[in-house]
Enzyme design. Structure first.
Site, PDB file in Angstrom:
ATOM      1  N   LYS A  57      -0.387  13.468   9.111  1.00  0.00           N
ATOM      2  CA  LYS A  57      -1.361  13.130   8.823  1.00  0.00           C
ATOM      3  C   LYS A  57      -2.193  12.979   9.565  1.00  0.00           C
ATOM      4  O   LYS A  57      -2.613  12.452  10.781  1.00  0.00           O
ATOM      5  CB  LYS A  57      -0.868  11.577   8.036  1.00  0.00           C
ATOM      6  N   GLU A  65       5.942  10.031   1.141  1.00  0.00           N
ATOM      7  CA  GLU A  65       5.762  10.086   2.769  1.00  0.00           C
ATOM      8  C   GLU A  65       6.723   8.831   3.253  1.00  0.00           C
ATOM      9  O   GLU A  65       7.343   8.256   2.345  1.00  0.00           O
ATOM     10  CB  GLU A  65       4.392   9.540   2.460  1.00  0.00           C
ATOM     11  N   CYS A 124      -0.011  11.224   1.473  1.00  0.00           N
ATOM     12  CA  CYS A 124      -0.893   9.711   1.081  1.00  0.00           C
ATOM     13  C   CYS A 124      -3.076   9.342   0.625  1.00  0.00           C
ATOM     14  O   CYS A 124      -3.342  10.453   0.726  1.00  0.00           O
ATOM     15  CB  CYS A 124       0.015   8.785   2.208  1.00  0.00           C
TER      16      CYS A 124
HETATM   17  N1  ING Z   1      -1.374   4.441   1.016  1.00  0.00           N
HETATM   18  C1  ING Z   1      -2.515   4.571   0.886  1.00  0.00           C
HETATM   19  C2  ING Z   1      -3.074   5.311   0.132  1.00  0.00           C
HETATM   20  O1  ING Z   1      -4.268   6.032   1.013  1.00  0.00           O
HETATM   21  C3  ING Z   1      -4.507   3.006   1.099  1.00  0.00           C
HETATM   22  C4  ING Z   1      -3.330   3.121   1.320  1.00  0.00           C
HETATM   23  C5  ING Z   1      -4.496   2.254  -0.737  1.00  0.00           C
HETATM   24  C6  ING Z   1      -5.881   2.941   1.005  1.00  0.00           C
HETATM   25  C7  ING Z   1      -5.476   1.516  -1.365  1.00  0.00           C
HETATM   26  C8  ING Z   1      -7.384   2.754   0.051  1.00  0.00           C
HETATM   27  C9  ING Z   1      -6.465   2.441  -1.402  1.00  0.00           C
HETATM   28  O2  ING Z   1      -2.732   5.690  -0.889  1.00  0.00           O
HETATM   29  C10 ING Z   1      -1.362   5.219   2.519  1.00  0.00           C
HETATM   30  N2  ING Z   1       0.306   5.266   3.156  1.00  0.00           N
HETATM   31  O3  ING Z   1      -1.838   6.257   3.099  1.00  0.00           O
END
Ligand code: ING
Length: 309
Positions: A123, A47, A168
């Site tokens: 996304k 990403e 992601c």
């Molecule tokens: N990053 C993270 C993901 O979903 C996140 C955001 C991290 C959400 C940890 C919840 C817990 O892997 C992105 N860019 O979405």
């Protein structure tokens, strides 16, 4: 019959805030060459692979935000990726920040071995927050900088199989996977930037790698699809990002796994026909799903089922 394909996840190590796109692209071309030398016909990049993960900073000034976006694809900076695809005869999946007129998206594309863009995804599940929250050691302002994707979850016929994409945080939501499973996806390509430390849940640092694979393995198994997940990894501008780039079989098994948090190519031989072992048995949707009972899953009110219980 079998439908074999050799595929690669190209994990990127940190990209510095001041690292030019051309530098990141050169790293990616080198990994395309490595993957090609190992027989891969498809390479999946992370990403927002062209720059550092800029949503970790609050920027009030829109031109400063827009500097992280691509107004055209390919551009002079990204053309070497498309040239390498044609030169090596290899397809690739790339995540980047897209400007489309007044709109801004967290986007991914699938590019064929002839350099043609075969599919685009924007996304849908944008994590994080909208406003400046300076208490955080690093922020997560995707809801501020991107609009929700408006292209659905496309699944296209390419490279001998049915290929879908997500990005992601999408991987954490079962709806993402099922919407592609209902389109008979046989391979889902995704990239991610996932911090080891999630300020809202400080005790979860130890769980990030587990939740990453849990989400992708469950999505693969419950929909009978291969998954290629490519991380942007390592200590990037003071933020530790998990690695764990992986290639996952429709059985949910990890069949290739990165072991570093730097630039690393992992390769696996897949066979799209293997998806049938899952989709014609426990997850034969036509035989076993009960969609007439699933209405609450798409009820905008969301709470209806709570009242029913
Ligand atoms: N990053 C993270 C993901 O979903 C996140 C955001 C991290 C959400 C940890 C919840 C817990 O892997 C992105 N860019 O979405």
């Amino acid at each position: 019959m079998s439908r074999p394909l050799t595929v690669a996840a190209a994990q990127l190590g940190p990209i510095a805030k001041d690292e030019p796109r051309a530098s990141a692209v050169a790293r990616m071309v080198a990994m395309m060459e490595k993957a090609s030398a190992r027989g891969a016909a498809l390479v999946v990049f992370p990403e927002l692979a062209l720059t550092t993960f800029f949503p970790r900073w609050f920027m009030a000034d829109q031109p400063a935000v827009d500097a992280w976006f691509e107004a055209e694809m390919p551009s002079a900076d990204t053309a070497p990726l498309f040239d390498a695809a044609r030169r090596l005869g290899i397809a690739f999946h790339l995540g980047y920040a897209e400007i489309d007129g007044p709109h801004r998206y967290n986007t991914a594309i699938l590019v064929g071995p002839d350099g043609a863009i075969l599919s685009k995804y924007r996304k849908v599940h944008l994590p994080g927050h909208w406003d400046d929250e300076p208490w955080r050691p690093f922020q997560h302002l995707e809801k501020r900088y991107f609009e929700r994707g408006n292209l659905g979850f496309p699944v296209v016929d390419a490279l001998g199989g049915r290929i879908g994409m997500c990005i992601c945080n999408d991987r954490r939501w079962p709806e993402t996977w099922r919407l592609m499973g209902l389109q008979d996806a046989e391979l889902v390509c995704l990239g991610y930037n996932t911090p080891q430390h999630y300020p809202n849940a400080p005790g979860h640092d130890r769980l990030q790698d587990f939740h990453n694979h849990l989400s992708m393995q469950a999505g693969a198994y419950q929909n009978g699809t291969y998954v290629i997940g490519a991380a942007k990894a390592g200590l990037e501008e003071g933020c530790e990002l998990i690695g764990g780039s992986a290639i996952i079989a429709p059985t949910g098994e990890i069949i290739a796994l990165a072991t570093t948090r730097g630039d690393e190519v992992v390769v696996a031989d897949i066979d799209f026909d293997t998806c049938r072992e899952i989709r014609k048995n426990i997850f034969d949707f036509a035989q076993h799903r009960q969609p007439d009972l699933y209405g609450a899953l798409v009820d905008p009110a969301g709470g209806a089922i709570r009242k029913a219980v």
